[in-house]
Motif scaffolding. Structure first.
Motif, PDB file in Angstrom:
ATOM      1  N   PRO A  23      14.990  67.870 -67.196  1.00 61.40           N
ATOM      2  CA  PRO A  23      14.505  68.685 -68.323  1.00 61.40           C
ATOM      3  C   PRO A  23      14.566  70.183 -68.009  1.00 61.40           C
ATOM      4  O   PRO A  23      14.190  70.618 -66.919  1.00 61.40           O
ATOM      5  CB  PRO A  23      13.052  68.221 -68.492  1.00 61.40           C
ATOM      6  N   GLU A  24      15.048  70.962 -68.987  1.00 57.63           N
ATOM      7  CA  GLU A  24      15.081  72.423 -68.874  1.00 57.63           C
ATOM      8  C   GLU A  24      14.552  73.014 -70.191  1.00 57.63           C
ATOM      9  O   GLU A  24      15.314  73.507 -71.025  1.00 57.63           O
ATOM     10  CB  GLU A  24      16.504  72.912 -68.605  1.00 57.63           C
ATOM     11  N   PRO A  25      13.248  72.979 -70.387  1.00 49.06           N
ATOM     12  CA  PRO A  25      12.677  73.409 -71.671  1.00 49.06           C
ATOM     13  C   PRO A  25      12.905  74.876 -71.993  1.00 49.06           C
ATOM     14  O   PRO A  25      12.831  75.272 -73.164  1.00 49.06           O
ATOM     15  CB  PRO A  25      11.183  73.112 -71.502  1.00 49.06           C
ATOM     16  N   ALA A  73      15.756  76.521 -71.479  1.00 52.67           N
ATOM     17  CA  ALA A  73      17.172  76.808 -71.704  1.00 52.67           C
ATOM     18  C   ALA A  73      17.367  77.406 -73.097  1.00 52.67           C
ATOM     19  O   ALA A  73      16.694  77.011 -74.058  1.00 52.67           O
ATOM     20  CB  ALA A  73      18.000  75.530 -71.552  1.00 52.67           C
ATOM     21  N   PRO A  74      18.275  78.376 -73.254  1.00 51.24           N
ATOM     22  CA  PRO A  74      18.489  79.018 -74.560  1.00 51.24           C
ATOM     23  C   PRO A  74      18.795  78.037 -75.690  1.00 51.24           C
ATOM     24  O   PRO A  74      18.313  78.201 -76.809  1.00 51.24           O
ATOM     25  CB  PRO A  74      19.687  79.952 -74.297  1.00 51.24           C
ATOM     26  N   VAL A  75      19.586  77.007 -75.422  1.00 55.78           N
ATOM     27  CA  VAL A  75      19.932  76.056 -76.477  1.00 55.78           C
ATOM     28  C   VAL A  75      18.708  75.259 -76.919  1.00 55.78           C
ATOM     29  O   VAL A  75      18.578  74.907 -78.105  1.00 55.78           O
ATOM     30  CB  VAL A  75      21.070  75.114 -76.016  1.00 55.78           C
ATOM     31  N   VAL A  76      17.794  75.002 -76.006  1.00 55.77           N
ATOM     32  CA  VAL A  76      16.568  74.286 -76.361  1.00 55.77           C
ATOM     33  C   VAL A  76      15.686  75.168 -77.245  1.00 55.77           C
ATOM     34  O   VAL A  76      15.146  74.718 -78.264  1.00 55.77           O
ATOM     35  CB  VAL A  76      15.802  73.860 -75.091  1.00 55.77           C
ATOM     36  N   GLN A  77      15.546  76.423 -76.882  1.00 53.27           N
ATOM     37  CA  GLN A  77      14.737  77.346 -77.677  1.00 53.27           C
ATOM     38  C   GLN A  77      15.354  77.575 -79.059  1.00 53.27           C
ATOM     39  O   GLN A  77      14.645  77.649 -80.068  1.00 53.27           O
ATOM     40  CB  GLN A  77      14.573  78.670 -76.930  1.00 53.27           C
ATOM     41  N   ALA A  78      16.679  77.663 -79.097  1.00 50.25           N
ATOM     42  CA  ALA A  78      17.353  77.843 -80.390  1.00 50.25           C
ATOM     43  C   ALA A  78      17.138  76.628 -81.290  1.00 50.25           C
ATOM     44  O   ALA A  78      16.923  76.763 -82.505  1.00 50.25           O
ATOM     45  CB  ALA A  78      18.844  78.091 -80.169  1.00 50.25           C
ATOM     46  N   ALA A  79      17.192  75.417 -80.709  1.00 52.58           N
ATOM     47  CA  ALA A  79      16.961  74.201 -81.485  1.00 52.58           C
ATOM     48  C   ALA A  79      15.527  74.159 -82.011  1.00 52.58           C
ATOM     49  O   ALA A  79      15.284  73.775 -83.165  1.00 52.58           O
ATOM     50  CB  ALA A  79      17.247  72.972 -80.625  1.00 52.58           C
ATOM     51  N   ALA A  80      14.573  74.577 -81.190  1.00 53.91           N
ATOM     52  CA  ALA A  80      13.167  74.597 -81.612  1.00 53.91           C
ATOM     53  C   ALA A  80      12.976  75.558 -82.788  1.00 53.91           C
ATOM     54  O   ALA A  80      12.258  75.253 -83.753  1.00 53.91           O
ATOM     55  CB  ALA A  80      12.277  74.986 -80.441  1.00 53.91           C
TER      56      ALA A  80
END
Length: 337
Positions: free
Chosen positions: A251-253, A255-262
């Motif tokens: 898990p890499e909460p 990560a830019p792609v995770v933040q963008a998805a959120a």
């Protein structure tokens, strides 16, 4: 045996479920429970009065086993005296009031196991049902097959010894299963229709295949569990085939792609999504392994009862997911620009 009887038993009604996402919930595994029943039956009656005839349960490697089916050859006579080794020289004969048939003792063990399983799993497995499905006398000339005591011991050693359930929880993410193994299925590869017989008039010998699925976010931990399964299999005289393991995904909460998805999900739903790590074999692990350094995120519509006959999707969550995906693509395009 004296007047042997073929007794068939079923275990049904279990929840089953996803062998990753649901493995930490303590759900009953039908294959493991079936092995417990077989072990207790053989211990209660002894090899001179009962034999395991067949065992099958579970289905897909990525699902927790929901059902199991067993059959036994049971002596039609009485339960032996304590210390009896199966001969017919016991004397003096017991009075009828002190006798118990082997079949009656078999039924008692099934009832005891049903009570034990409900005591252990009943709060979650309310529909668990262990029952005798059929019982019939056998014509000795038909040559009904059963496992030898040694073969049954080796099979049960594997079914009871192969790890099932969480092996370790994450130290970094509270409550997250980090490493687990699923005893998914037991199959009789030599199972044949009743009319199929060999040159000696007997059914072909039993050959069993046991299927497992091991998961971990950490490759060394995953391989350690797989090695223990392989060692146990070899110790019991089995042939062991292990395909390449499904890669983990750390898990890499942040990560830019995770933040963008959120952000994209929040823009559609109006609510800040909860970021979670789950114990499941997602494609993200495969993509990240083939493209080192790739950052991944997984999201989608709501799915319930995954990897079970009850699997379903909440239709009303599909459109918001689609809109969030479009929003994420727009954000990623802006990042690249």
């Amino acid at each position: 045996f004296a007047s042997p009887r073929l007794v068939s038993v079923s275990l049904k009604g279990l929840l089953g479920g996803h062998s990753g996402a649901d493995i930490g919930e303590g759900r009953a595994n039908a294959v493991r429970c079936g092995a417990v029943l077989a072990d207790r039956v053989l211990a209660a009656l002894g090899p001179a009065h009962v034999r395991l005839a067949s065992f099958r349960g579970g289905d897909k490697r990525n699902a927790i086993a929901r059902e199991c089916f067993l059959s036994f050859l049971v002596d039609g006579g009485d339960v032996p005296r304590e210390g009896c080794r199966g001969c017919e020289a016991c004397a003096p004969p017991r009075p009828a009031s002190e006798r118990q048939s082997c079949v009656r003792r078999f039924r008692d063990v099934v009832e005891e196991c049903q009570e034990a399983f409900l005591a252990e799993f009943g709060q979650r497995e309310a529909e668990l049902k262990l029952r005798i499905e059929s019982e019939r006398s056998l014509d000795g000339s038909r040559g009904e097959a059963a496992l030898t005591p040694g073969s049954a011991d080796r099979l049960l050693a594997l079914l009871l010894g192969i790890p099932h359930g969480p092996v370790k929880y994450s130290h970094a993410v509270p409550g997250l299963v980090e490493t687990s193994s699923n005893l998914a299925a037991a199959r009789d590869l030599a199972a044949a229709p009743p009319h199929v017989r060999g040159p000696d008039g007997k059914p072909p010998p039993a050959r069993y295949e046991l299927v497992c699925a091991t998961r971990s976010t950490l490759l060394p931990a995953l391989e350690a569990v797989r090695a223990s399964i392989r060692r146990l299999g070899l110790l019991c005289g089995a042939s062991v085939l292990q395909k390449a393991a499904y890669p983990g995904w750390v898990p890499e909460p942040d990560a830019p792609v995770v933040q963008a998805a959120a952000q994209a999900v929040q823009a559609v739903t109006g609510r800040k999504p909860e970021l979670k790590a789950i114990h499941a074999g997602l494609e993200c692990g495969v993509l990240a392994e083939k493209n080192p350094g790739t950052k991944c995120v997984s999201f989608g519509p709501t799915i319930l009862g995954a990897h079970s006959p009850d699997e379903r999707i909440l239709v009303e969550t599909v459109e918001p997911f689609y809109k969030a995906t479009l929003g994420l693509m727009e954000r990623l395009a802006q990042i690249r620009a």
